[in-house]
Design a protein around this motif. Sequence first.
Motif, PDB file in Angstrom:
ATOM      1  N   GLU A 109     -77.245  62.125  22.210  1.00 28.94           N
ATOM      2  CA  GLU A 109     -78.287  61.583  22.121  1.00 28.94           C
ATOM      3  C   GLU A 109     -78.915  61.931  23.614  1.00 28.94           C
ATOM      4  N   ASN A 110     -78.100  62.206  24.769  1.00 29.04           N
ATOM      5  CA  ASN A 110     -79.747  62.408  25.653  1.00 29.04           C
ATOM      6  C   ASN A 110     -80.774  63.622  25.437  1.00 29.04           C
ATOM      7  N   ALA A 111     -79.486  64.962  24.554  1.00 29.94           N
ATOM      8  CA  ALA A 111     -80.231  66.088  23.916  1.00 29.94           C
ATOM      9  C   ALA A 111     -81.873  66.128  23.317  1.00 29.94           C
ATOM     10  N   ILE A 112     -81.260  64.188  22.012  1.00 28.93           N
ATOM     11  CA  ILE A 112     -82.150  64.429  21.019  1.00 28.93           C
ATOM     12  C   ILE A 112     -83.695  63.254  21.403  1.00 28.93           C
ATOM     13  N   SER A 113     -82.673  62.328  22.629  1.00 30.43           N
ATOM     14  CA  SER A 113     -83.716  60.864  23.206  1.00 30.43           C
ATOM     15  C   SER A 113     -85.235  61.811  23.055  1.00 30.43           C
ATOM     16  N   GLY A 114     -85.790  62.053  23.501  1.00 35.77           N
ATOM     17  CA  GLY A 114     -87.478  62.615  23.404  1.00 35.77           C
ATOM     18  C   GLY A 114     -87.852  62.123  21.873  1.00 35.77           C
ATOM     19  N   MET A 115     -87.679  62.725  20.964  1.00 31.69           N
ATOM     20  CA  MET A 115     -88.151  62.512  20.154  1.00 31.69           C
ATOM     21  C   MET A 115     -87.391  61.626  19.404  1.00 31.69           C
ATOM     22  N   PHE A 116     -86.295  61.402  19.197  1.00 30.24           N
ATOM     23  CA  PHE A 116     -85.546  59.696  18.109  1.00 30.24           C
ATOM     24  C   PHE A 116     -85.300  59.065  19.739  1.00 30.24           C
ATOM     25  N   PRO A 117     -86.103  58.494  19.859  1.00 32.67           N
ATOM     26  CA  PRO A 117     -85.418  58.008  21.488  1.00 32.67           C
ATOM     27  C   PRO A 117     -84.150  56.231  20.689  1.00 32.67           C
ATOM     28  N   PHE A 118     -84.419  56.423  20.065  1.00 35.33           N
ATOM     29  CA  PHE A 118     -82.973  55.295  19.513  1.00 35.33           C
ATOM     30  C   PHE A 118     -82.075  55.823  18.216  1.00 35.33           C
ATOM     31  N   ALA A 119     -81.727  57.205  18.878  1.00 44.95           N
ATOM     32  CA  ALA A 119     -80.726  58.194  18.554  1.00 44.95           C
ATOM     33  C   ALA A 119     -79.639  56.994  18.729  1.00 44.95           C
ATOM     34  N   ARG A 120     -78.663  57.279  17.804  1.00 46.62           N
ATOM     35  CA  ARG A 120     -77.236  57.494  18.560  1.00 46.62           C
ATOM     36  C   ARG A 120     -75.953  57.638  17.899  1.00 46.62           C
ATOM     37  N   ALA A 121     -75.161  58.277  18.454  1.00 46.53           N
ATOM     38  CA  ALA A 121     -73.645  58.877  17.733  1.00 46.53           C
ATOM     39  C   ALA A 121     -72.592  58.162  18.129  1.00 46.53           C
ATOM     40  N   TYR A 122     -72.255  57.456  17.110  1.00 40.36           N
ATOM     41  CA  TYR A 122     -71.297  56.561  16.895  1.00 40.36           C
ATOM     42  C   TYR A 122     -69.458  57.774  17.016  1.00 40.36           C
ATOM     43  N   PRO A 123     -68.312  57.550  18.267  1.00 40.11           N
ATOM     44  CA  PRO A 123     -67.502  57.439  17.720  1.00 40.11           C
ATOM     45  C   PRO A 123     -67.098  56.754  17.102  1.00 40.11           C
ATOM     46  N   PHE A 124     -65.967  57.843  15.776  1.00 37.64           N
ATOM     47  CA  PHE A 124     -65.024  56.611  14.745  1.00 37.64           C
ATOM     48  C   PHE A 124     -63.959  57.548  14.826  1.00 37.64           C
ATOM     49  N   GLY A 125     -63.071  57.072  14.323  1.00 34.69           N
ATOM     50  CA  GLY A 125     -61.303  58.186  13.766  1.00 34.69           C
ATOM     51  C   GLY A 125     -60.505  57.534  14.956  1.00 34.69           C
ATOM     52  N   SER A 126     -59.401  58.933  15.687  1.00 32.89           N
ATOM     53  CA  SER A 126     -58.948  58.185  16.741  1.00 32.89           C
ATOM     54  C   SER A 126     -58.994  57.428  17.945  1.00 32.89           C
ATOM     55  N   SER A 127     -59.783  58.175  18.239  1.00 30.92           N
ATOM     56  CA  SER A 127     -60.797  58.944  19.891  1.00 30.92           C
ATOM     57  C   SER A 127     -61.140  56.664  20.071  1.00 30.92           C
ATOM     58  N   VAL A 128     -61.271  55.478  18.921  1.00 27.12           N
ATOM     59  CA  VAL A 128     -61.577  54.908  19.267  1.00 27.12           C
ATOM     60  C   VAL A 128     -60.597  53.428  18.397  1.00 27.12           C
ATOM     61  N   ASN A 129     -59.726  54.114  17.933  1.00 25.41           N
ATOM     62  CA  ASN A 129     -59.210  52.968  16.840  1.00 25.41           C
ATOM     63  C   ASN A 129     -58.095  52.883  17.238  1.00 25.41           C
ATOM     64  N   GLY A 130     -57.516  52.779  18.684  1.00 28.31           N
ATOM     65  CA  GLY A 130     -56.433  53.266  19.724  1.00 28.31           C
ATOM     66  C   GLY A 130     -55.305  54.151  18.816  1.00 28.31           C
ATOM     67  N   CYS A 131     -55.409  54.608  18.056  1.00 26.85           N
ATOM     68  CA  CYS A 131     -54.069  55.755  17.708  1.00 26.85           C
ATOM     69  C   CYS A 131     -54.751  57.186  17.906  1.00 26.85           C
ATOM     70  N   GLY A 132     -55.089  57.147  18.859  1.00 30.04           N
ATOM     71  CA  GLY A 132     -55.742  58.731  19.213  1.00 30.04           C
ATOM     72  C   GLY A 132     -54.561  58.937  20.872  1.00 30.04           C
ATOM     73  N   LYS A 133     -54.093  60.087  20.420  1.00 30.02           N
ATOM     74  CA  LYS A 133     -53.071  61.175  21.468  1.00 30.02           C
ATOM     75  C   LYS A 133     -54.526  61.448  22.813  1.00 30.02           C
ATOM     76  N   MET A 134     -53.490  61.902  23.942  1.00 30.97           N
ATOM     77  CA  MET A 134     -54.770  62.587  24.297  1.00 30.97           C
ATOM     78  C   MET A 134     -55.212  64.133  23.937  1.00 30.97           C
ATOM     79  N   ASP A 135     -54.548  64.218  23.333  1.00 31.59           N
ATOM     80  CA  ASP A 135     -55.831  66.221  22.969  1.00 31.59           C
ATOM     81  C   ASP A 135     -56.072  66.138  21.507  1.00 31.59           C
ATOM     82  N   CYS A 136     -56.461  64.367  21.268  1.00 29.84           N
ATOM     83  CA  CYS A 136     -57.203  64.241  19.906  1.00 29.84           C
ATOM     84  C   CYS A 136     -58.462  64.544  19.637  1.00 29.84           C
ATOM     85  N   ASP A 137     -58.873  64.789  18.845  1.00 32.73           N
ATOM     86  CA  ASP A 137     -60.174  65.315  18.111  1.00 32.73           C
ATOM     87  C   ASP A 137     -61.089  64.206  18.602  1.00 32.73           C
TER      88      ASP A 137
END
Length: 588
Positions: free
Chosen positions: A218-246
Amino acid sequence: MSIFFSSFTKWNFAKCTNKSFNSLCYGVLSERLNNGRVRCYSTKSQKLVVQKGKFIPFLERINLRRAEAKRSIVVQVQSAQSFKELYTYCSSMGTVKCMFHYTTGVEPMHFIIIEFAEDSDLINVLSASSCSEENQAIPTQSQFLWFRAASRKLGKLKQNKAVSLSSENATNILNDDQIGDALRKCENVSEQMRELYSITRLNDVGTRLRFLTARQIENAISGMFPFARAYPFGSSVNGCGKMDCDLDLVLRLVDRKMDEDSRLIFHCKAPSGTERTMSQRHMESMGDLIHFFLPGCTNVRRILQARIPIIKYHQQLTDVECDLSMSNMSGVHMSDFLYLMGELDERVRPLIFTLRKWARDIGLTNSSPKPLRSPPVLPSLNTLVKLAGPDDKYVTEDGINCTFLRDMSKYDGKTANTESLESLLCEFFEFYSQFDFSKKAVCLNEAVALTKPEHSAMYIVNPLERGLNVSKNVSLEEAERFKTEVHNALWVLESRENKVENWGLLSIFERKQRLSYNINFPSSAKQGRLMEISTLFDEEKESSGDETENKVEFKSDSIKQEVDRIKKTTREKINAHEGGIKRQKNRR
């Protein structure tokens, strides 16, 4: 564990199976809508799980983690002991809320995450930071920094002895031996399953690192796209992620609706090609940005010919593998649904972790069935769709309907299921050992087995994009292997032979090459299907002629006849195979 996005690239079976186990588990645990009223209870307290504390909706939790990352930095240090001096230095510019230490790499590099109390504190710290004077260094500014050693000019800071780290070596991952030691100390299989989940799931620091990785984009493109957002999805956020999950990310260049009252509109470049062509070009440009300018991002791979183009890369400073896309939000909404399922009942995630490790350890992955004995645990997706309110309505730009109830405090229903985790695990194995994958598809929308709409070895319906098969790349041989292994796991887990040193879960996690025997037990013999496994093919005792020692006691004649048939068939196959090998040698 974003189970419904294996079509991002050509996943091998290992990847596809890992991402499909959630669907298989939810298929067993889901229930049909019963008069529109469902409630899930925990096994111990018999109180509604979501009422143990205030339920935090998925997107609200995401926003809390994003805010956390927004006021945090990652600092590379000499060792964990550098935190006192680092705390003193940063405290002169803002209020430090907490600090976490972690390491990466074989020859460990040390890092400290610092979360500040306010966004303004972070701005002060970044404003006072500088770029390296090395000629070859690209002067990138981000929330990833390193702590320079004190010089005579700078002077050494006094260390605050009262300050302490919130955690040290927080990203340490247990190996199989350590996991085995922990599981042996448990009293029963259900306790083993909870312990496995507790010691291998993604912890707070692992989550913070993934949101900081998303923040970098998000920070890398904030100058041209100030309202950009990178949404995590998948195991990192759904509660099924392991310590080494992508980390799966979907990048939105503009994450807000157009102001209909505004008369001033930004000039934008018109697209110069098809939507897919433009998407590929944008992803290629994003890949160049990540590769050439973002610190810590290595091994950048552009997979642009997939159905949904993605960029894969490794963020060394957080030690996270990333998959970045610029597609629609259906993956985020699917993660929302899986998060809700995990929050509804405390048994769901331990069951998933157990099955995933079992599948990996036996080599299944590398990373209309008969009714179950007990009532279902979770509601179907269509149940939540019917209970959705006005605030739950989401339709992506591609027309994908992602509407379902999000606020579980508004969820009212009940289930009679109070089975232990061990029972649920056995029922998973039993359910899929009898599932007719040749004709039926797994569907979570109504928690029923549907007729397969197309020819494939295994068909799991994507609940949101129902025309997609999330297990499309599973071959016929791999589907048969899966059925064989669930047979074997059920047999071993319920047999008396697992009461040895490696008992319970350890008995099915063992990594060893073994001949699989596909046993279809008659439904009438369900309660008497168990026997001592070691006695079935004990060649030494058979050759000795000692019938007394080799005698097997069966609980029913039907089982004895079935085992005799299997033994005969298996020996015929082995003899035929050995004969074929001899004939090939003779031809040579």
